[in-house]
Design a protein around this motif. Structure first.
Motif, PDB file in Angstrom:
ATOM      1  N   ARG A  10       0.842  -1.201   0.000  1.00 11.75           N
ATOM      2  CA  ARG A  10       0.000   0.000   0.000  1.00 11.75           C
ATOM      3  C   ARG A  10       0.874   1.247   0.000  1.00 11.75           C
ATOM      4  O   ARG A  10       1.875   1.312   0.698  1.00 11.75           O
ATOM      5  CB  ARG A  10      -0.898   0.031   1.251  1.00 11.75           C
ATOM      6  CG  ARG A  10      -1.766   1.299   1.307  1.00 11.75           C
ATOM      7  CD  ARG A  10      -2.003   1.792   2.714  1.00 11.75           C
ATOM      8  NE  ARG A  10      -0.785   2.175   3.402  1.00 11.75           N
ATOM      9  CZ  ARG A  10      -0.167   3.352   3.243  1.00 11.75           C
ATOM     10  NH1 ARG A  10      -0.633   4.256   2.427  1.00 11.75           N
ATOM     11  NH2 ARG A  10       0.957   3.599   3.908  1.00 11.75           N
ATOM     12  N   SER A  11       0.499   2.210  -0.804  1.00  7.84           N
ATOM     13  CA  SER A  11       1.204   3.481  -0.699  1.00  7.84           C
ATOM     14  C   SER A  11       0.244   4.616  -1.001  1.00  7.84           C
ATOM     15  O   SER A  11      -0.846   4.407  -1.546  1.00  7.84           O
ATOM     16  CB  SER A  11       2.436   3.509  -1.600  1.00  7.84           C
ATOM     17  OG  SER A  11       2.068   3.595  -2.934  1.00  7.84           O
ATOM     18  N   SER A  12       0.663   5.794  -0.612  1.00  6.95           N
ATOM     19  CA  SER A  12      -0.197   6.962  -0.756  1.00  6.95           C
ATOM     20  C   SER A  12      -0.103   7.513  -2.165  1.00  6.95           C
ATOM     21  O   SER A  12       0.916   7.370  -2.834  1.00  6.95           O
ATOM     22  CB  SER A  12       0.246   8.050   0.229  1.00  6.95           C
ATOM     23  OG  SER A  12       0.162   7.566   1.536  1.00  6.95           O
ATOM     24  N   MET A 133      -4.796   9.384   0.090  1.00  9.44           N
ATOM     25  CA  MET A 133      -3.734   9.998   0.887  1.00  9.44           C
ATOM     26  C   MET A 133      -4.309  10.525   2.191  1.00  9.44           C
ATOM     27  O   MET A 133      -5.302  11.243   2.201  1.00  9.44           O
ATOM     28  CB  MET A 133      -3.118  11.145   0.098  1.00  9.44           C
ATOM     29  CG  MET A 133      -2.087  11.923   0.856  1.00  9.44           C
ATOM     30  SD  MET A 133      -0.505  11.790   0.065  1.00  9.44           S
ATOM     31  CE  MET A 133       0.515  12.718   1.201  1.00  9.44           C
ATOM     32  N   TRP A 134      -3.676  10.117   3.263  1.00  9.49           N
ATOM     33  CA  TRP A 134      -4.077  10.553   4.615  1.00  9.49           C
ATOM     34  C   TRP A 134      -3.395  11.889   4.883  1.00  9.49           C
ATOM     35  O   TRP A 134      -2.169  11.994   4.834  1.00  9.49           O
ATOM     36  CB  TRP A 134      -3.603   9.505   5.613  1.00  9.49           C
ATOM     37  CG  TRP A 134      -3.913   9.711   7.067  1.00  9.49           C
ATOM     38  CD1 TRP A 134      -4.106  10.891   7.737  1.00  9.49           C
ATOM     39  CD2 TRP A 134      -4.038   8.684   8.057  1.00  9.49           C
ATOM     40  NE1 TRP A 134      -4.347  10.659   9.060  1.00  9.49           N
ATOM     41  CE2 TRP A 134      -4.301   9.303   9.291  1.00  9.49           C
ATOM     42  CE3 TRP A 134      -3.940   7.287   8.021  1.00  9.49           C
ATOM     43  CZ2 TRP A 134      -4.478   8.603  10.486  1.00  9.49           C
ATOM     44  CZ3 TRP A 134      -4.116   6.578   9.201  1.00  9.49           C
ATOM     45  CH2 TRP A 134      -4.385   7.226  10.418  1.00  9.49           C
ATOM     46  N   ARG A 135      -4.195  12.901   5.120  1.00  6.69           N
ATOM     47  CA  ARG A 135      -3.634  14.199   5.476  1.00  6.69           C
ATOM     48  C   ARG A 135      -4.262  14.661   6.778  1.00  6.69           C
ATOM     49  O   ARG A 135      -5.408  14.300   7.086  1.00  6.69           O
ATOM     50  CB  ARG A 135      -3.929  15.253   4.402  1.00  6.69           C
ATOM     51  CG  ARG A 135      -3.290  14.968   3.054  1.00  6.69           C
ATOM     52  CD  ARG A 135      -3.630  16.076   2.076  1.00  6.69           C
ATOM     53  NE  ARG A 135      -3.260  15.754   0.719  1.00  6.69           N
ATOM     54  CZ  ARG A 135      -2.067  15.991   0.182  1.00  6.69           C
ATOM     55  NH1 ARG A 135      -1.124  16.557   0.905  1.00  6.69           N
ATOM     56  NH2 ARG A 135      -1.828  15.672  -1.076  1.00  6.69           N
ATOM     57  N   SER A 136      -3.523  15.435   7.520  1.00 10.81           N
ATOM     58  CA  SER A 136      -4.115  16.088   8.693  1.00 10.81           C
ATOM     59  C   SER A 136      -3.897  17.579   8.511  1.00 10.81           C
ATOM     60  O   SER A 136      -4.790  18.295   8.090  1.00 10.81           O
ATOM     61  CB  SER A 136      -3.499  15.577   9.995  1.00 10.81           C
ATOM     62  OG  SER A 136      -2.096  15.689   9.950  1.00 10.81           O
ATOM     63  N   GLY A 137      -2.687  18.047   8.754  1.00  9.66           N
ATOM     64  CA  GLY A 137      -2.423  19.480   8.623  1.00  9.66           C
ATOM     65  C   GLY A 137      -3.053  20.226   9.777  1.00  9.66           C
ATOM     66  O   GLY A 137      -3.800  19.666  10.573  1.00  9.66           O
ATOM     67  N   VAL A 158      -9.096  12.702  13.096  1.00 14.16           N
ATOM     68  CA  VAL A 158      -7.964  11.787  12.960  1.00 14.16           C
ATOM     69  C   VAL A 158      -7.341  11.903  11.567  1.00 14.16           C
ATOM     70  O   VAL A 158      -6.135  11.764  11.396  1.00 14.16           O
ATOM     71  CB  VAL A 158      -8.455  10.344  13.224  1.00 14.16           C
ATOM     72  CG1 VAL A 158      -7.462   9.312  12.761  1.00 14.16           C
ATOM     73  CG2 VAL A 158      -8.748  10.168  14.706  1.00 14.16           C
ATOM     74  N   LYS A 171       4.815   5.979  -6.011  1.00 11.51           N
ATOM     75  CA  LYS A 171       6.268   5.997  -5.838  1.00 11.51           C
ATOM     76  C   LYS A 171       6.707   4.616  -5.344  1.00 11.51           C
ATOM     77  O   LYS A 171       5.899   3.891  -4.732  1.00 11.51           O
ATOM     78  CB  LYS A 171       6.689   7.106  -4.870  1.00 11.51           C
ATOM     79  CG  LYS A 171       6.117   6.969  -3.465  1.00 11.51           C
ATOM     80  CD  LYS A 171       6.539   8.148  -2.616  1.00 11.51           C
ATOM     81  CE  LYS A 171       6.102   8.030  -1.169  1.00 11.51           C
ATOM     82  NZ  LYS A 171       4.688   7.918  -0.874  1.00 11.51           N
TER      83      LYS A 171
HETATM   84  C1  LIG Z   1      -1.866  10.975  11.185  1.00 11.66           C
HETATM   85  C2  LIG Z   1      -1.214  11.274   9.858  1.00 11.66           C
HETATM   86  C3  LIG Z   1      -1.291  12.547   9.331  1.00 11.66           C
HETATM   87  C4  LIG Z   1      -0.659  12.856   8.122  1.00 11.66           C
HETATM   88  N1  LIG Z   1      -0.762  14.118   7.618  1.00 11.66           N
HETATM   89  C5  LIG Z   1      -0.153  14.420   6.450  1.00 11.66           C
HETATM   90  C6  LIG Z   1      -0.285  15.726   5.905  1.00 11.66           C
HETATM   91  O1  LIG Z   1      -0.969  16.596   6.440  1.00 11.66           O
HETATM   92  N2  LIG Z   1       0.377  15.994   4.766  1.00 11.66           N
HETATM   93  C7  LIG Z   1       1.153  15.043   4.141  1.00 11.66           C
HETATM   94  O2  LIG Z   1       1.752  15.345   3.099  1.00 11.66           O
HETATM   95  N3  LIG Z   1       1.254  13.785   4.633  1.00 11.66           N
HETATM   96  C8  LIG Z   1       0.628  13.459   5.763  1.00 11.66           C
HETATM   97  N4  LIG Z   1       0.732  12.194   6.280  1.00 11.66           N
HETATM   98  C9  LIG Z   1       1.625  11.208   5.625  1.00 11.66           C
HETATM   99  C10 LIG Z   1       1.075  10.593   4.347  1.00 11.66           C
HETATM  100  O3  LIG Z   1      -0.278  10.219   4.485  1.00 11.66           O
HETATM  101  C11 LIG Z   1       1.873   9.343   3.922  1.00 11.66           C
HETATM  102  O4  LIG Z   1       1.689   8.306   4.852  1.00 11.66           O
HETATM  103  C12 LIG Z   1       3.356   9.613   3.770  1.00 11.66           C
HETATM  104  O5  LIG Z   1       3.540  10.586   2.768  1.00 11.66           O
HETATM  105  C13 LIG Z   1       4.152   8.337   3.399  1.00 11.66           C
HETATM  106  O6  LIG Z   1       3.658   7.803   2.214  1.00 11.66           O
HETATM  107  P1  LIG Z   1       3.149   6.282   2.144  1.00 11.66           P
HETATM  108  O7  LIG Z   1       1.845   6.217   2.871  1.00 11.66           O
HETATM  109  O8  LIG Z   1       3.054   5.999   0.674  1.00 11.66           O
HETATM  110  O9  LIG Z   1       4.211   5.466   2.802  1.00 11.66           O
HETATM  111  C14 LIG Z   1       0.066  11.849   7.433  1.00 11.66           C
HETATM  112  C15 LIG Z   1       0.090  10.541   7.953  1.00 11.66           C
HETATM  113  C16 LIG Z   1      -0.540  10.258   9.146  1.00 11.66           C
HETATM  114  C17 LIG Z   1      -0.495   8.846   9.690  1.00 11.66           C
END
Ligand SMILES: Cc1cc2nc3c(=O)[nH]c(=O)nc-3n(C[C@H](O)[C@H](O)[C@H](O)COP(=O)(O)O)c2cc1C
Length: 186
Positions: A10-12, A133-137, A158, A171
């Motif tokens: 799995r990847s984002s 893609m999981w984002r919080s910010g 969350v 990637k």
């Molecule tokens: C709780 C949490 C919050 C995240 N928030 C962000 C964010 O706001 N912006 C961002 O670019 N990546 C954020 N990420 C990371 C990406 O979702 C992603 O996991 C990371 O870029 C690694 O890529 P991958 O999932 O392909 O390994 C967050 C991950 C987690 C677990």
């Protein structure tokens, strides 16, 4: 795709395009989320789905958060906040719906459960060939956004999971040596 391959690969995907997940895909995605481990079966989660103009309403909340933080924020800053939710055809906000003061299930366990539900969404999306893609910010923690999404005091945002069809290539997945993270007590 077998289960271990999914877990390993799995990847984002930040580059997302139309179409949004279909109703059938969403049903599979939510069922995956609802299988998250859950102490005392509290179901400590709530999902808010933003698509179409709903994303603009979320963008207005983000812009309002910027404005409340800095009433002199530039138009560029406010417009950039407004546009953030338009990066994907759909966003699912994962909220930890926390029951406070439970002796056996403290808040952290409930938030972790909601985090597992978010991971379930990512995994199901990947299995379906979708991008996620999981984002919080900072908006995830902002009082204006929290209020606009109807959170109670103990609830937490969350994740904002951006979802859609792939607009790029994944990637390469980084590989890590588990020995770097594992301690053994034999
Ligand atoms: C709780 C949490 C919050 C995240 N928030 C962000 C964010 O706001 N912006 C961002 O670019 N990546 C954020 N990420 C990371 C990406 O979702 C992603 O996991 C990371 O870029 C690694 O890529 P991958 O999932 O392909 O390994 C967050 C991950 C987690 C677990």
């Amino acid at each position: 795709m077998d289960a271990l391959t999914l877990l390993h690969e799995r990847s984002s995907m930040g580059k997302l395009t139309e179409p949004a997940p279909s109703a059938d895909q969403l049903s599979a995605i939510y069922q995956a989320a609802l299988r998250a481990p859950d102490h005392k079966e509290l179901r400590p989660w709530r999902f808010i789905e933003f698509s179409g103009e709903g994303r603009e309403r979320l963008g207005e909340l983000f812009a309002e958060a910027e404005f409340q933080e800095d009433p002199h924020a530039s138009d560029d800053t406010l417009n950039s906040a407004r546009k953030k939710p338009l990066r994907a055809p759909m966003i699912i906000a994962v909220i930890a719906k926390v029951t406070p003061d439970l002796p056996k299930v403290p808040k952290i366990e409930q938030v972790i459960s909601a985090g597992c539900a978010a991971h379930g969404i990512l995994l199901a999306a990947h299995a379906l060939g979708l991008g996620a893609m999981w984002r919080s910010g900072k908006y995830a923690f902002d009082p204006v956004v929290r209020k606009g999404l109807g959170l109670d005091e103990d609830d937490e945002v969350v994740a904002f999971i951006y979802l859609g069809s792939l607009a790029g290539r994944h990637k390469p997945v980084a590989t890590h040596n588990s020995a770097d993270f594992v301690e053994r007590w034999d």
